[in-house]
Enzyme design. Sequence first.
Site, PDB file in Angstrom:
ATOM      1  CB  CYS A 110      -0.907  -0.017   1.228  1.00  0.00           C
ATOM      2  SG  CYS A 110      -1.966   1.433   1.364  1.00  0.00           S
ATOM      3  CB  CYS A 134      -5.347   3.706  -4.591  1.00  0.00           C
ATOM      4  SG  CYS A 134      -4.424   2.154  -4.747  1.00  0.00           S
TER       5      CYS A 134
END
Length: 258
Positions: free
Chosen positions: A74, A197
């Site tokens: 991530c 994101c």
Amino acid sequence: MELSFFKYQGTGNDFIMIDNREAVFPKDSQRLVASLCDRKFGIGADGLILLEQDDDFDFKMVYFNSDGKEGSMCGNGGRCLVAFAKELQLIDTVATFSAIDGVHLATVEKHIISLKMQDVPEIAKRNNHSFLNTGSPHHVQFVTDLENFNVAKEGAKLRFGLYGKNGSNINFVKQLSPDSFSVRTYERGVEDETLSCGTGVTAVALVAHHLGISTKTHIKIITLGGELAVKFDSTSEGYKNIYLIGPAKFVFKGTIKC
């Protein structure tokens, strides 16, 4: 158990941070992680991140999606974890840490975190989209009316229908200028659109360059949660020296009984 936590966000992508250097968090409990990330009954977050001891680097990153399952890399979470490590006085302006996809270098300048991502040796061009792995798998597709696009519906359709059980993150993109793009992302594990994101933003910048849509190697990306930048080197062996750059901010801290 009473659990101490910190909350951080990077362009609206929000994370629960836990200092787990003493290995007390029961990370095999998918139910606990999911309940902590629940926005109505828990703290609320897109994911939960453990900062753990690493004998070779400054720390280790262990990332869980909001569904409670351990996730792939991530980018925004990594940037927020670096900010958390600075808060804990583990680092000053430079950090090196391990994650599920390998070792990452990061630098800190006030609240701006620059995170070096893994090299991307190849990008697959398909009928109406591209596919690549920037630490997490990403589908990148240009659309004409991004503002009114049903990201949740179309993203879920592709995430489950095209990519099967393991799935992929799905990014829908619009070009704004030669060196800037707008993106909206459906994230697997969250199973919904998120405000930002980091690995998706990275994927969009690389695909834009790979397709010749942009000739720039420093690209601005606008997400629903704010602005990020990606810079990189294009080589005969793919993309190297890739940096995801943007803010990572402390939100609040507290304790919760679980």
